[in-house]
Enzyme design. Structure first.
Site, short mmCIF file in Angstrom:
data_model
loop_
_atom_site.label_atom_id
_atom_site.label_comp_id
_atom_site.label_asym_id
_atom_site.label_seq_id
_atom_site.Cartn_x
_atom_site.Cartn_y
_atom_site.Cartn_z
N GLN A 84 16.70 6.24 19.50
CA GLN A 84 16.17 7.20 18.37
C GLN A 84 15.11 8.03 18.58
O GLN A 84 14.07 7.64 19.55
CB GLN A 84 15.76 6.20 17.15
CG GLN A 84 14.97 5.29 17.62
CD GLN A 84 14.94 3.91 16.61
OE1 GLN A 84 15.39 3.98 15.46
NE2 GLN A 84 14.50 2.72 17.05
N ASP A 142 7.56 -3.05 13.95
CA ASP A 142 6.23 -2.59 13.78
C ASP A 142 5.33 -3.91 13.63
O ASP A 142 4.16 -3.80 13.42
CB ASP A 142 5.97 -1.68 12.52
CG ASP A 142 6.81 -2.15 11.35
OD1 ASP A 142 6.48 -3.37 10.59
OD2 ASP A 142 7.86 -1.68 10.96
N GLU A 167 14.05 -7.05 18.15
CA GLU A 167 14.08 -5.41 18.20
C GLU A 167 14.60 -4.85 19.13
O GLU A 167 14.47 -5.21 20.10
CB GLU A 167 12.79 -5.31 17.85
CG GLU A 167 12.18 -3.53 18.02
CD GLU A 167 12.93 -3.00 16.94
OE1 GLU A 167 12.41 -3.00 15.69
OE2 GLU A 167 13.67 -2.06 17.44
N ASP A 169 19.92 -6.67 21.17
CA ASP A 169 20.48 -6.43 20.00
C ASP A 169 20.78 -7.33 18.87
O ASP A 169 21.22 -8.49 19.11
CB ASP A 169 22.12 -5.97 20.56
CG ASP A 169 22.93 -5.57 19.42
OD1 ASP A 169 22.40 -5.53 18.05
OD2 ASP A 169 23.79 -4.95 19.80
N ASP A 214 15.15 -6.54 8.65
CA ASP A 214 14.17 -5.30 8.33
C ASP A 214 14.58 -4.02 9.25
O ASP A 214 13.72 -3.78 10.34
CB ASP A 214 12.65 -5.81 8.64
CG ASP A 214 11.73 -4.74 8.46
OD1 ASP A 214 12.08 -3.69 7.77
OD2 ASP A 214 10.65 -4.87 8.83
N GLY A 215 15.62 -3.52 8.96
CA GLY A 215 16.18 -2.46 9.68
C GLY A 215 15.59 -1.18 9.04
O GLY A 215 15.34 -1.09 7.97
N SER A 216 16.18 0.14 9.62
CA SER A 216 15.87 1.04 9.04
C SER A 216 17.23 1.66 8.24
O SER A 216 18.07 0.60 7.96
CB SER A 216 15.72 2.28 10.24
OG SER A 216 16.42 2.09 11.20
N ASP A 217 17.45 2.93 7.91
CA ASP A 217 18.67 3.39 7.04
C ASP A 217 20.10 2.98 8.01
O ASP A 217 19.85 3.02 9.22
CB ASP A 217 18.54 4.92 6.68
CG ASP A 217 17.18 5.06 5.79
OD1 ASP A 217 17.00 4.21 4.97
OD2 ASP A 217 16.51 5.79 6.18
N PRO A 229 20.60 3.08 15.25
CA PRO A 229 20.92 1.80 15.74
C PRO A 229 21.18 0.67 14.57
O PRO A 229 21.55 -0.17 14.93
CB PRO A 229 19.50 1.51 16.31
CG PRO A 229 18.67 2.48 16.18
CD PRO A 229 19.48 3.53 15.50
N1 SPD Z 1 14.40 4.68 4.69
C1 SPD Z 1 13.81 4.01 5.51
C2 SPD Z 1 13.87 2.44 5.27
C3 SPD Z 1 13.18 1.81 6.26
C4 SPD Z 1 12.97 0.22 5.98
N2 SPD Z 1 12.53 -0.66 7.02
C5 SPD Z 1 11.15 0.01 7.39
C6 SPD Z 1 10.49 -0.88 8.30
C7 SPD Z 1 9.00 -1.44 7.99
N3 SPD Z 1 8.86 -2.43 8.96
#
Ligand code: SPD
Length: 273
Positions: free
Chosen positions: A28, A83, A103, A135, A153-156, A160
């Site tokens: 990313q 993070d 991570e 992974d 605790d991932g992203s959208d 990934p």
């Molecule tokens: N739209 C972003 C959502 C992100 C959620 N995870 C944030 C990671 C913080 N540890």
């Protein structure tokens, strides 16, 4: 200079002083900005993740509802969370003996340790933390041990993190949890990502008996209100077994109970399924 996240016709912008870090990792685009008023902020593939001034709500809410109510919290798995904020909150509990943090992107960890170090604080040096670069989906699928708590605790669901939203992943999570374990995952904005939010509730329901979304305001994410899902086979999420640290910025036992109130526009859809 203004920097933003664009979500459809919505923009969430920050006035920034300078770009501190930029790197296209194998997974990313990672960017870190110094903002004018909200500390240092991390953006992944154009979407805001956390700022040093505004991260507490998210990290407290993803951790403490599970950690105050799970029957045992000795062994915790965090998927994502590069993070360090989620690990920091988990490690507040002396009962926690081991935290595996998986991570996928080592560059995120490196950037955060360097530029958003207050988020991970002492977590990175805590001997109970075991950082695994790999992974998380595969890790959970192959897990031999059983965890008391799993936090996703991932992203959208782009890039990934796509695989952190599907049924096969939660089936693996259910297998990797003790029978009285608790799973929590971030669950997007009910206000502007309603389909994702409802879809995730339904997906997790395929593998867990008790599935409860919960909510809290978030400044930096689209929609202004964010959500998480608490899932277990038999744990009573209302029964608080451990006192939360009174020094937390927002989480307390009343916030805990209130956060599980479901807005009508979500409840009506849940009732239809
Ligand atoms: N739209 C972003 C959502 C992100 C959620 N995870 C944030 C990671 C913080 N540890």
């Amino acid at each position: 200079m203004w920097q933003d996240e664009q979500f459809g016709s919505l923009r969430i912008g920050f006035q920034t002083n300078r770009l501190l870090f930029k790197n296209q990792s194998p997974y990313q685009l990672i960017e870190v900005f110094e903002t004018v008023d909200y500390g240092t902020i991390l953006r992944l593939d154009g979407t805001w993740q956390c700022s040093t001034e505004l991260e507490h709500t998210y990290h407290e809410m993803i951790v403490h509802p599970a950690l105050t109510t799970a029957p045992s919290i000795e062994n915790v798995l965090i998927v994502g969370g590069g993070d360090g904020g989620t690990a920091r909150e988990v490690l507040r509990y002396p009962e926690v003996r081991n935290v595996d943090l998986v991570e996928i992107d080592s560059d995120v960890v490196t950037a955060c340790k360097e530029h958003l170090s207050s988020i991970g604080e002492g977590a990175w040096d805590d001997p109970r933390l075991n950082l695994i670069i790999g992974d998380g989906i595969q890790f959970v699928r192959d897990a031999h041990q059983k965890y008391d708590v799993i936090i996703v605790d991932g992203s959208d669901p782009i890039g990934p993190s796509v695989g952190l939203f599907n049924s096969a992943f939660f089936e693996s999570c259910a297998r990797a949890l003790k029978s009285d374990g608790v799973l929590v995952t971030q669950a997007e904005s009910p206000r502007v990502m309603l389909d994702n939010h409802i879809g995730l509730i339904q997906t997790i329901r395929q593998h867990f008996e008790n599935v409860a979304p919960y909510y809290q305001g978030q400044i930096i994410y689209p929609g202004g209100v964010w959500s998480w899902i608490y899932a277990s086979q038999n744990v009573d999420r209302r029964k608080i077994l451990r006192d939360p640290d009174p020094n937390l910025m927002i989480y307390n036992t009343e916030i805990h109970q209130a956060a599980f109130a479901i807005p009508n526009y979500v409840q009506h859809i849940i009732n239809r399924h």
